[in-house]
Design an enzyme around this catalytic site. Structure first.
Site, PDB file in Angstrom:
ATOM      1  N   HIS A 186       1.113  -1.240  -0.168  1.00  0.00           N
ATOM      2  CA  HIS A 186      -0.030   0.412   0.008  1.00  0.00           C
ATOM      3  C   HIS A 186       0.773   1.243   0.039  1.00  0.00           C
ATOM      4  O   HIS A 186       0.751   2.253  -0.326  1.00  0.00           O
ATOM      5  CB  HIS A 186      -0.988  -0.072   0.915  1.00  0.00           C
ATOM      6  CG  HIS A 186      -1.785  -1.240   1.212  1.00  0.00           C
ATOM      7  ND1 HIS A 186      -3.250  -0.865   0.033  1.00  0.00           N
ATOM      8  CD2 HIS A 186      -2.000  -1.890   1.874  1.00  0.00           C
ATOM      9  CE1 HIS A 186      -3.997  -1.742   0.433  1.00  0.00           C
ATOM     10  NE2 HIS A 186      -3.228  -2.972   0.856  1.00  0.00           N
TER      11      HIS A 186
ATOM     12  N   ARG B 153     -11.530  -0.177 -10.692  1.00  0.00           N
ATOM     13  CA  ARG B 153     -11.932  -1.116  -9.829  1.00  0.00           C
ATOM     14  C   ARG B 153     -13.291  -0.754  -9.250  1.00  0.00           C
ATOM     15  O   ARG B 153     -13.838  -0.214  -7.810  1.00  0.00           O
ATOM     16  CB  ARG B 153     -10.287  -0.874  -8.408  1.00  0.00           C
ATOM     17  CG  ARG B 153      -9.209  -0.943  -8.955  1.00  0.00           C
ATOM     18  CD  ARG B 153      -8.310  -0.832  -8.202  1.00  0.00           C
ATOM     19  NE  ARG B 153      -7.459  -1.083  -8.640  1.00  0.00           N
ATOM     20  CZ  ARG B 153      -6.636   0.073  -8.288  1.00  0.00           C
ATOM     21  NH1 ARG B 153      -6.811   1.272  -8.309  1.00  0.00           N
ATOM     22  NH2 ARG B 153      -4.613   0.037  -9.074  1.00  0.00           N
TER      23      ARG B 153
ATOM     24  N   ARG C  19     -13.495  -3.719 -14.151  1.00  0.00           N
ATOM     25  CA  ARG C  19     -13.235  -5.334 -13.362  1.00  0.00           C
ATOM     26  C   ARG C  19     -14.298  -5.258 -12.631  1.00  0.00           C
ATOM     27  O   ARG C  19     -14.643  -4.950 -11.839  1.00  0.00           O
ATOM     28  CB  ARG C  19     -11.652  -5.137 -13.023  1.00  0.00           C
ATOM     29  CG  ARG C  19     -11.103  -6.067 -12.609  1.00  0.00           C
ATOM     30  CD  ARG C  19     -10.273  -6.518 -11.699  1.00  0.00           C
ATOM     31  NE  ARG C  19     -10.326  -5.685 -10.341  1.00  0.00           N
ATOM     32  CZ  ARG C  19      -9.134  -5.549  -9.690  1.00  0.00           C
ATOM     33  NH1 ARG C  19      -8.291  -5.867  -9.885  1.00  0.00           N
ATOM     34  NH2 ARG C  19      -9.079  -4.720  -8.984  1.00  0.00           N
TER      35      ARG C  19
ATOM     36  N   GLU D  64      -2.838 -12.968 -14.055  1.00  0.00           N
ATOM     37  CA  GLU D  64      -2.380 -12.487 -12.793  1.00  0.00           C
ATOM     38  C   GLU D  64      -2.239 -14.125 -12.372  1.00  0.00           C
ATOM     39  O   GLU D  64      -1.043 -13.829 -11.454  1.00  0.00           O
ATOM     40  CB  GLU D  64      -3.180 -11.864 -12.022  1.00  0.00           C
ATOM     41  CG  GLU D  64      -4.353 -10.686 -12.211  1.00  0.00           C
ATOM     42  CD  GLU D  64      -5.402 -10.408 -11.581  1.00  0.00           C
ATOM     43  OE1 GLU D  64      -5.826 -10.421  -9.903  1.00  0.00           O
ATOM     44  OE2 GLU D  64      -6.701 -10.752 -11.296  1.00  0.00           O
TER      45      GLU D  64
ATOM     46  N   ASN E 191       0.598  -6.653 -10.254  1.00  0.00           N
ATOM     47  CA  ASN E 191       0.934  -6.898  -9.178  1.00  0.00           C
ATOM     48  C   ASN E 191       0.998  -8.998  -8.902  1.00  0.00           C
ATOM     49  O   ASN E 191       1.882  -9.057  -8.150  1.00  0.00           O
ATOM     50  CB  ASN E 191       0.557  -6.078  -8.085  1.00  0.00           C
ATOM     51  CG  ASN E 191       0.340  -4.311  -8.603  1.00  0.00           C
ATOM     52  OD1 ASN E 191       1.215  -4.319  -9.490  1.00  0.00           O
ATOM     53  ND2 ASN E 191      -0.475  -3.997  -7.931  1.00  0.00           N
ATOM     54  N   ASP E 192      -0.440  -9.241  -9.029  1.00  0.00           N
ATOM     55  CA  ASP E 192      -0.348 -10.578  -8.782  1.00  0.00           C
ATOM     56  C   ASP E 192       0.306 -11.629  -9.316  1.00  0.00           C
ATOM     57  O   ASP E 192       1.041 -12.405  -8.550  1.00  0.00           O
ATOM     58  CB  ASP E 192      -1.784 -10.711  -8.208  1.00  0.00           C
ATOM     59  CG  ASP E 192      -2.663 -10.275  -7.362  1.00  0.00           C
ATOM     60  OD1 ASP E 192      -1.968 -10.041  -5.757  1.00  0.00           O
ATOM     61  OD2 ASP E 192      -3.606 -10.016  -7.218  1.00  0.00           O
TER      62      ASP E 192
ATOM     63  N   ARG F 172       3.034 -10.135  -1.609  1.00  0.00           N
ATOM     64  CA  ARG F 172       3.225  -8.687  -2.156  1.00  0.00           C
ATOM     65  C   ARG F 172       3.191  -7.891  -0.297  1.00  0.00           C
ATOM     66  O   ARG F 172       3.331  -6.716  -0.730  1.00  0.00           O
ATOM     67  CB  ARG F 172       1.902  -8.102  -2.647  1.00  0.00           C
ATOM     68  CG  ARG F 172       0.921  -8.580  -2.655  1.00  0.00           C
ATOM     69  CD  ARG F 172       0.542  -8.415  -3.942  1.00  0.00           C
ATOM     70  NE  ARG F 172      -0.531  -7.109  -3.823  1.00  0.00           N
ATOM     71  CZ  ARG F 172      -1.012  -6.837  -4.579  1.00  0.00           C
ATOM     72  NH1 ARG F 172      -2.046  -7.479  -5.493  1.00  0.00           N
ATOM     73  NH2 ARG F 172      -1.624  -5.193  -4.844  1.00  0.00           N
TER      74      ARG F 172
ATOM     75  N   CYS G 230      -2.549  -3.450 -16.439  1.00  0.00           N
ATOM     76  CA  CYS G 230      -2.676  -2.820 -15.804  1.00  0.00           C
ATOM     77  C   CYS G 230      -2.505  -2.724 -14.743  1.00  0.00           C
ATOM     78  O   CYS G 230      -2.594  -1.910 -13.092  1.00  0.00           O
ATOM     79  CB  CYS G 230      -4.413  -2.979 -15.329  1.00  0.00           C
ATOM     80  SG  CYS G 230      -4.823  -4.446 -15.220  1.00  0.00           S
TER      81      CYS G 230
END
Lengths: 565, 92
Positions: free
Chosen positions: A187, A287, A323, A412, A435-436, A446, A490
């Site tokens: 974050h 999102r 999404r 992902e 990220n994932d 993560r 993304c």
């Protein structure tokens, strides 16, 4: 002069004094007895006094704030000395609790009541818990929790930052973030990039720096240096004097004119308007959790239509990729996810919640279709956490049944990257969530600081999966008359200008990022030809480590230094 | 006991800003004032100066609420608070 090396997650070079984020207020022991000589009456007075002084602090902050923030702080200040809160704490004192424990339990009960009311009230539960923590800290004589008040400019050091801390993070006061924990996808990293603040994460030892220590932070190199010397001061001065980036002109291209639409990641109507003003060519990731978070029940179709339409209306005639609900793991939702899963990152999350809570996804698709019909945006829909071509096919059917023309899936999970060819026979596009994809490829959580070096989207293994996805798209199109179906990115990696160039070199068609990153990515991409991007991609793929890949590519892009990126 | 019935005039109901304004005004009165939804028993009435109580009351736009107070200045306090309730603070 000592230096601490961490992972640079948001570029920029600054010098300033450190302020430490106080640790979260610990829960008082349930069996804490009254101190010697104290009575429930004297302790009630102590609670009242603590509540009054917390109220005074919040009131003065409300007076200094403006707009919505001021209103929220004013209401929170009233809560601090609320007679109901003080009365229920006094009752608990009479039942033998310590003052700290009484406030803790009384606040917890009120928060629970508000949560059970749902909607706006449920959102206020967090304010009650904040007030409770402040009163307990005051009773103990500890510093108030949250980002400390200070004149600034200062560099904030913390273990890690929570999403809730963003609300009080003032970028005029805080000039850089350094954390002992966290990773490139934590974050803290996401907040720093959204605010354009230099940041270094996974820098073990920064929480031990004495308050007020002068440090130099290099958010590109991942360096925190105490008692900076002339070289550091000069580097910071040079960064401060860097040319301002021209705003993004709304058309992403390489130097030789190869089009790469640059889109924005948004979480609601307000952010969409900001992104449109920043020149975004559309939305690459909406999102939809924003409309579900902090909810104990599923929002109605009407509520969803209104929320989605607000985003669509910011981009008439442009692409908006929605999404579907991505709940689970670090984004739990009480009506969808099981909080007791032993391993939530590998659990029932994303598209998988349709297995355990059928109907929610279909109602969401109906809401998206309804909002799309009432707006001018070109609406595309994609599902998160898809592992197989079968899942992709079923999602495409659900979209078609809802009357949605363009369906796709997120890549992902490594299995989706490897089988992208089969997946793209069933859907119209894919979007890489780096990220994932990084956390699953490297098997590294993560959120964990010690694994930050593994959890880096520059890992050659992750880049090879990007390449496998693009190759899959080409194979799926081979033999057909049509061009390959689009592969977008993304994830946060698209916001790193150097990595964005590599992604384009690998054959990625569109990049979607936080709106603040558009000018930097557009400038660096616009200075590089497609051929150069391909060479840089080959360089990164052949590197032995993430650090080597990053260093090799950055050394060939001197414009990054010039622009302070 | 003196009491008044008033209609919530703020369009968002007695939450957020309107609730904060009302709780603050109630706290400034010389007497303790209680609030309850019209039609509910008087002994379930809540402290009108508690923003947390007001929020859990769930009084929406147009809801009828009963204010009660006792002692010197009660009548004036009730009149003042009715005025606050019947103003649309969300419009400001």
């Amino acid at each position: 002069m000592t230096s601490i090396t961490g992972v640079g997650v948001s570029p920029g070079r600054v010098v300033g004094p450190v302020v430490q984020m106080p640790p979260a207020v610990a829960e008082p022991a349930p069996d804490g007895a009254l101190p010697a000589g104290a009575t429930p009456e004297t302790e009630t007075e102590r609670i009242k006094a603590a509540a009054k002084s917390v109220q005074a602090v919040l009131k003065s902050r409300a007076a200094a704030a403006t707009g919505d923030a001021a209103e929220v702080l004013k209401a929170t200040a009233l809560m601090a000395a609320d007679p109901m809160l003080v009365k229920s704490a006094a009752k608990l004192l009479a039942a033998g609790r310590s003052a700290e424990r009484a406030v803790w339990e009384a606040g917890g009960q009120v928060a629970e009541q508000l949560r059970s009311l749902g909607g706006y009230m449920a959102e206020r539960a967090a304010d009650v818990l904040d007030v409770r923590a402040r009163i307990v800290a005051e009773l103990r004589g500890e510093p108030a929790p949250g980002i400390p008040d200070s004149a600034g400019p200062v560099i904030l050091a913390a273990e890690d930052l929570a999403p809730a801390d963003t609300a009080t993070l003032d970028p005029d006061r805080i000039i850089a973030l350094v954390t002992a924990g966290g990773g490139p996808q934590s974050h803290t990293a996401i907040i720093a990039r959204a605010l354009g603040l230099p940041a270094v994460v996974a820098a073990a030892g920064v929480t031990e720096l004495p308050e007020g220590t002068e440090v130099y932070v290099d958010g590109a190199a991942g360096l925190v240096v105490t008692d900076p010397g002339e070289a550091e001061l000069a580097a910071a001065a040079e960064y401060a004097a860097r040319p301002t980036l021209p705003p993004f002109n709304g058309t992403g291209t390489t130097a030789d004119g190869h089009r790469v639409p640059l889109l924005a990641n948004v979480g609601g109507g307000e952010e969409a308007a900001v992104a449109a003003a920043a020149g975004a060519e559309g939305v690459g990731l909406l999102r939809t959790e924003f409309c579900f978070l902090n909810r104990t029940e599923e929002p109605t179709v009407e509520e969803q239509v209104e929320a989605y339409k607000a985003v669509f209306d910011a981009f008439p005639g442009k692409k908006v990729v929605v999404r579907t609900l991505d709940a689970g793991a670090d984004k739990p939702l009480p009506f969808l996810t099981d909080a007791t899963e032993p391993n939530p990152a590998l659990g029932v999350r994303g598209y998988r919640t349709d297995l355990t809570s059928p109907g929610v996804l279909e109602r969401q698709l109906a809401a998206i279709a309804q909002a799309a019909a009432q707006s001018q945006a070109q609406v595309w829909v994609m599902a998160p956490m898809i592992s197989t071509a079968g899942e992709a096919g079923r999602f495409a059917t659900l979209c078609a049944d809802a009357g949605l023309k363009t369906s796709g899936v997120m890549v992902e999970v490594p299995s989706a990257a490897v089988t992208a060819g089969s997946i793209l026979k069933r859907v119209d596009f894919v979007s890489l969530g780096t990220n994932d994809l990084t956390q699953y490829t490297m098997a590294a959580d993560r959120q964990l600081g010690p694994l930050a070096a593994l959890n880096d989207p520059w890992q050659p293994a992750v880049l090879r999966l990007v390449q496998a996805t693009v190759d899959g798209a080409r194979q799926a199109a081979a033999g057909e008359q049509e061009p390959a179906k689009p592969v977008g990115v993304c994830g946060e990696s698209a916001a790193d200008p150097a990595l964005a160039v590599v992604l384009v070199g690998l054959g990625v068609a569109t990049l979607s990022m936080t709106a603040r990153s558009l000018p930097g990515v557009a400038a660096v991409l616009g200075s590089t030809t497609l051929e150069q991007a391909r060479e840089l991609a080959a360089l990164a793929l052949s590197a032995d480590s993430a650090a080597e890949a990053r260093a090799a590519v950055r050394s060939k892009l001197p414009i990054l230094e010039t622009l302070g990126l | 006991m003196p009491e008044r019935t008033a209609t919530v005039a703020s369009r968002v109901g007695l939450h957020a800003r309107p609730a904060a304004i009302f709780a603050e005004a109630a706290g400034e009165q010389p007497v303790e004032v209680t609030i309850a939804l019209a039609g509910t028993p008087a002994d379930e009435a809540m402290d009108a100066s508690s923003i947390l109580s007001l929020m859990s009351l769930g009084a929406e736009f147009g809801a009828q609420v009963v204010l009660r107070a006792e002692g010197e200045g009660a009548e004036e306090a009730l009149d003042a608070l009715v005025k606050v309730l019947e103003t649309d603070h969300d419009a400001a």
